[in-house]
Scaffold this active site. Sequence first.
Site: not given
Length: 283
Positions: A195, A226-228
Amino acid sequence: MSAKFIFTLSCADRPGIVAAVTTELAGLGCNIAESNQFWDQETGTFFMRLAFTAPDGVDRDAVERGLKPAVERFGMRTTLVSEAKKKKVLVMVSKFDHALLHLLYQIKVGWLDAEVAAIVSNHEDSRRTADFEGIPYHVLPVDKANKAAQEDAVIDLFHQTGADLVVLARYMQILSDRFATRLYGQIINIHHSFLPSFKGAKPYHQAHERGVKIIGATAHYVTPELDEGPIIEQETARVTHAMSPDDLIAAGRDIESRVLARAVKLHLENRVMLNGRKTVVFG
């Protein structure tokens, strides 16, 4: 028997912080077993983690009272936890169970000092594993219509079980902003490190098509972005053109499992401190 504690603090950096804390602990007869500290020069913030033992008769309340003058003097943000209390985790999983199985193994052999209070899934696939381990298994299907109610049920279970941490062991659902905010700093997720280059379905197939030379995984705290979230642990491995997508998936499973377990261990040992969008990790 002496009690074992972990004390963490963060505050604006200035002279005398370490001396103030250690002097108060010495006055209580405590013995420091481990000390870690970090000065973030960009923000001017000081971080510290102390593991220590307290003599008989010195309990948590006594330690808090003893440290209070130093805490107030420096405006510290602190936590004080007893190592006598075994931490509990609530594990969430979908169909891929490699990360879950690795967590259970590391608990079994004692490397990870924790108890799985419950396993939550949106599928039945891991029920046999939960039954074998004697762990309560809760199937909570989720869709757009019931997402809020399903997440409320998870939060209720988190509090009912007395869990300290939610572990997303390849739970393939996006958590709502509300859920992530309510349990901020108490949810750890694992994802492949492709990602944002390879989002969506079949990231390892996408990586294979692009001829990647390194794969990896990242464990991080969950936030509304999200995913941070702040990163706790990462690992990479070199791969070659001769490896198939299935080979990459197999290598990725191993990395994901190890990285997630290490991140959980670091969190449960109070070695991770939030520092804005980053973390301070005392290994």
